[in-house]
Design a protein around this motif. Sequence first.
Motif, PDB file in Angstrom:
ATOM      1  N   TYR A   1      -1.036 -33.054  17.612  1.00 52.37           N
ATOM      2  CA  TYR A   1       0.345 -32.678  17.904  1.00 52.37           C
ATOM      3  C   TYR A   1       0.428 -31.152  17.974  1.00 52.37           C
ATOM      4  CZ  TYR A   1       5.444 -33.135  17.655  1.00 52.37           C
ATOM      5  OH  TYR A   1       6.790 -33.109  17.916  1.00 52.37           O
ATOM      6  N   THR A   2       0.030 -30.616  19.105  1.00 49.64           N
ATOM      7  CA  THR A   2       0.009 -29.168  19.299  1.00 49.64           C
ATOM      8  C   THR A   2       1.425 -28.646  19.550  1.00 49.64           C
ATOM      9  OG1 THR A   2      -0.250 -29.496  21.657  1.00 49.64           O
ATOM     10  CG2 THR A   2      -2.288 -29.296  20.369  1.00 49.64           C
ATOM     11  N   GLU A   3       1.563 -27.343  19.555  1.00 48.86           N
ATOM     12  CA  GLU A   3       2.892 -26.763  19.819  1.00 48.86           C
ATOM     13  C   GLU A   3       3.432 -27.185  21.180  1.00 48.86           C
ATOM     14  OE1 GLU A   3       3.554 -22.520  19.189  1.00 48.86           O
ATOM     15  OE2 GLU A   3       2.550 -22.796  17.247  1.00 48.86           O
ATOM     16  N   GLU A   4       2.496 -27.284  22.124  1.00 51.60           N
ATOM     17  CA  GLU A   4       2.883 -27.673  23.479  1.00 51.60           C
ATOM     18  C   GLU A   4       3.413 -29.116  23.496  1.00 51.60           C
ATOM     19  OE1 GLU A   4      -0.472 -27.268  26.012  1.00 51.60           O
ATOM     20  OE2 GLU A   4       0.709 -27.728  27.799  1.00 51.60           O
ATOM     21  N   VAL A   5       2.710 -29.994  22.793  1.00 55.46           N
ATOM     22  CA  VAL A   5       3.150 -31.389  22.727  1.00 55.46           C
ATOM     23  C   VAL A   5       4.492 -31.468  22.003  1.00 55.46           C
ATOM     24  CG1 VAL A   5       2.601 -33.694  21.842  1.00 55.46           C
ATOM     25  CG2 VAL A   5       0.771 -32.264  22.750  1.00 55.46           C
ATOM     26  N   ALA A   6       4.640 -30.669  20.950  1.00 58.60           N
ATOM     27  CA  ALA A   6       5.892 -30.681  20.180  1.00 58.60           C
ATOM     28  C   ALA A   6       7.063 -30.286  21.070  1.00 58.60           C
ATOM     29  CB  ALA A   6       5.783 -29.734  18.985  1.00 58.60           C
ATOM     30  N   LYS A   7       6.834 -29.301  21.924  1.00 52.70           N
ATOM     31  CA  LYS A   7       7.892 -28.828  22.817  1.00 52.70           C
ATOM     32  C   LYS A   7       8.274 -29.940  23.810  1.00 52.70           C
ATOM     33  CE  LYS A   7       8.847 -24.726  25.588  1.00 52.70           C
ATOM     34  NZ  LYS A   7       8.753 -25.196  26.972  1.00 52.70           N
ATOM     35  N   GLU A   8       7.240 -30.573  24.360  1.00 55.95           N
ATOM     36  CA  GLU A   8       7.461 -31.677  25.310  1.00 55.95           C
ATOM     37  C   GLU A   8       8.251 -32.807  24.635  1.00 55.95           C
ATOM     38  OE1 GLU A   8       3.699 -33.417  26.561  1.00 55.95           O
ATOM     39  OE2 GLU A   8       4.691 -35.308  27.030  1.00 55.95           O
ATOM     40  N   CYS A   9       7.882 -33.129  23.405  1.00 53.64           N
ATOM     41  CA  CYS A   9       8.554 -34.227  22.693  1.00 53.64           C
ATOM     42  C   CYS A   9      10.011 -33.874  22.403  1.00 53.64           C
ATOM     43  CB  CYS A   9       7.828 -34.555  21.385  1.00 53.64           C
ATOM     44  SG  CYS A   9       6.239 -35.337  21.674  1.00 53.64           S
ATOM     45  N   MET A  10      10.253 -32.630  22.011  1.00 51.77           N
ATOM     46  CA  MET A  10      11.630 -32.213  21.723  1.00 51.77           C
ATOM     47  C   MET A  10      12.500 -32.389  22.972  1.00 51.77           C
ATOM     48  SD  MET A  10      13.881 -31.185  19.647  1.00 51.77           S
ATOM     49  CE  MET A  10      13.317 -30.428  18.154  1.00 51.77           C
TER      50      MET A  10
ATOM     51  N   VAL B   1      18.468 -32.109  15.762  1.00 52.01           N
ATOM     52  CA  VAL B   1      17.332 -32.837  15.198  1.00 52.01           C
ATOM     53  C   VAL B   1      16.310 -31.808  14.724  1.00 52.01           C
ATOM     54  CG1 VAL B   1      16.344 -33.210  17.514  1.00 52.01           C
ATOM     55  CG2 VAL B   1      15.585 -34.632  15.642  1.00 52.01           C
ATOM     56  N   LYS B   2      15.873 -31.959  13.464  1.00 57.13           N
ATOM     57  CA  LYS B   2      14.870 -31.038  12.924  1.00 57.13           C
ATOM     58  C   LYS B   2      13.642 -31.845  12.517  1.00 57.13           C
ATOM     59  CE  LYS B   2      17.855 -27.236  11.742  1.00 57.13           C
ATOM     60  NZ  LYS B   2      18.155 -26.134  10.827  1.00 57.13           N
ATOM     61  N   PRO B   3      12.598 -31.788  13.350  1.00 56.33           N
ATOM     62  CA  PRO B   3      11.397 -32.577  13.056  1.00 56.33           C
ATOM     63  C   PRO B   3      10.681 -32.055  11.812  1.00 56.33           C
ATOM     64  CG  PRO B   3      11.388 -31.747  15.326  1.00 56.33           C
ATOM     65  CD  PRO B   3      12.476 -31.031  14.607  1.00 56.33           C
ATOM     66  N   MET B   4      10.095 -32.978  11.087  1.00 61.92           N
ATOM     67  CA  MET B   4       9.253 -32.599   9.937  1.00 61.92           C
ATOM     68  C   MET B   4       7.844 -32.365  10.460  1.00 61.92           C
ATOM     69  SD  MET B   4      10.701 -35.369   7.175  1.00 61.92           S
ATOM     70  CE  MET B   4      12.195 -36.206   7.704  1.00 61.92           C
ATOM     71  N   VAL B   5       6.960 -31.960   9.552  1.00 57.40           N
ATOM     72  CA  VAL B   5       5.577 -31.751   9.956  1.00 57.40           C
ATOM     73  C   VAL B   5       5.024 -33.102  10.464  1.00 57.40           C
ATOM     74  CG1 VAL B   5       4.742 -32.143   7.586  1.00 57.40           C
ATOM     75  CG2 VAL B   5       3.348 -30.832   9.177  1.00 57.40           C
ATOM     76  N   SER B   6       4.209 -33.051  11.511  1.00 59.25           N
ATOM     77  CA  SER B   6       3.681 -34.293  12.099  1.00 59.25           C
ATOM     78  C   SER B   6       2.629 -34.912  11.171  1.00 59.25           C
ATOM     79  CB  SER B   6       3.040 -33.980  13.450  1.00 59.25           C
ATOM     80  OG  SER B   6       1.951 -33.091  13.253  1.00 59.25           O
ATOM     81  N   SER B   7       2.359 -36.200  11.368  1.00 57.21           N
ATOM     82  CA  SER B   7       1.366 -36.852  10.514  1.00 57.21           C
ATOM     83  C   SER B   7       0.600 -37.928  11.274  1.00 57.21           C
ATOM     84  CB  SER B   7       2.040 -37.444   9.276  1.00 57.21           C
ATOM     85  OG  SER B   7       3.114 -38.266   9.653  1.00 57.21           O
ATOM     86  N   MET B   8      -0.448 -38.428  10.639  1.00 50.25           N
ATOM     87  CA  MET B   8      -1.274 -39.493  11.233  1.00 50.25           C
ATOM     88  C   MET B   8      -1.476 -40.582  10.186  1.00 50.25           C
ATOM     89  SD  MET B   8      -5.271 -39.360  12.483  1.00 50.25           S
ATOM     90  CE  MET B   8      -5.117 -38.192  13.795  1.00 50.25           C
ATOM     91  N   ASP B   9      -1.135 -41.810  10.555  1.00 50.17           N
ATOM     92  CA  ASP B   9      -1.325 -42.957   9.670  1.00 50.17           C
ATOM     93  C   ASP B   9      -2.717 -43.543   9.933  1.00 50.17           C
ATOM     94  OD1 ASP B   9      -0.803 -45.022   7.907  1.00 50.17           O
ATOM     95  OD2 ASP B   9       0.817 -45.923   9.081  1.00 50.17           O
TER      96      ASP B   9
END
Length: 424
Positions: free
Chosen positions: A237-246, A204-212
């Motif tokens: 969506y910090t790097e730390e959050v991104a790692k947790e989500c992955m 899975v390769k996440p794209m850049v995060s966004s906000m609606d």
Amino acid sequence: MNLIVIGSGGREHAVIKKLLENKDVEKIYALPGNGGIAADAECVPISATDIDGIVKFAVERKIDYAVVTPDDPLVLGCVDALNEAGIPCFGPEKKAAIIEGSKVFSKNLMKKYGIPTAKYEVFDDAGKALEYLKTAPIPTVVKADGLALGKGALVCMTREEALDAVKTIMVDRKFGASGNEIVIEEFLTGPEVSVLSFTDGKVVKPMVSSMDHKRAGDGDTGLNTGGMGTIAPNPYYTEEVAKECMEKIFLPTIDAMNKEGHTFKGCLYFGLMLTPDGAKVIEYNCRFGDPETQVVLPLLKSDLLTIMQACTNGTLSETEVEFSQGSACCVVMASKGYPVSYEKGYEITIPDDVAPNVYVAGAALKDGKLVTSGGRVLGVTATADNLAEAIEKAYGLTEKIHFDNQYMRSDIGRRALAKTPQSA
Ligand code: AMP
Ligand code: GLY
């Protein structure tokens, strides 16, 4: 190569513009597209849910590759039907699209595989749901199981609202058969983040995060809409959050879908809430988000068609998916009165130098002129080195676009900016 893109919104326009950057692409047909998309693709009046019509057209025109973006055709099995006719596609098969097509399926999947999400109960009987709500914790969220044009989740701040929500969905059948079952879930709090991701079912390769920005009015007030604007990246969506989500969400979801025999290939959208207890899944979508796509794809540096084909072929691990370090802002220009009732048919003028930044959602061609034909008319996207500049540029561009009866929010990105110290 000749391509078809199924759908008719701003999201499809963004996908088409990005696909055209690939020199191998000779022609794109949009089924059905819209008056604005007609500037970039040949629009063919075949509905996105007319699966037989889509397959017939694709076979007749010897289409090399199909991109299916909206939820309905995916859930109906458009990708399966095209594949059976020998046409490779970007998008999940019906069996995998169920991750969006049924909230009961996705909630049960998350529970079984320990993927963080709101606690919930499932009901197929209105009486039992009403009984449960007598003592359930409030606020709560009542959700129709099936697709409901993005309007099937009712956030209820009082017990009375929750009882009404059950009646609306299960008794009045506001969303038809989508309300045969409902999910009643725990109310969560925290910033929301959209993460679209490419997956070939293996990586899975996440794209850049966004906000609606879903509410119609400034300051997140008013009715829910299909989205009044977006920004990327999402500063929460910090790097730390991104790692947790992955670790806790993205990889376990791909794995869970494989284990259940529902391998997902395409764009998997994670709607997340960053709660005090960590990131939790609010919803999965089996497709690109709208209007998230209008900020995410302009920041994509790698070739979109190559990535999509890698998702189809199972070669995503060796395919580059790179995003620029900059920011993007998309401001949606709508018809006054949206999302309730609005007038249509007003002429739209877009100067040539602004057109590359415009993704048309609700416009038709009438006597050769572009006129409004929907609630959300178009999105205007600007990219820049930082968010403050992207917002300023996007709003600057909206001033150059004219149509009567227009409405837009004036604060897209403001909350994100407040969270971004370096650009505030
Ligand atoms: P959905 O259609 O499931 O994405 O829900 C639409 C919107 O309702 C979300 O973007 C959230 O703002 C809100 N929402 C959905 N589920 C919850 C929840 N469990 N707690 C709080 N808000 C929610
Ligand atoms: N922007 C939310 C969605 O596409 O469902």
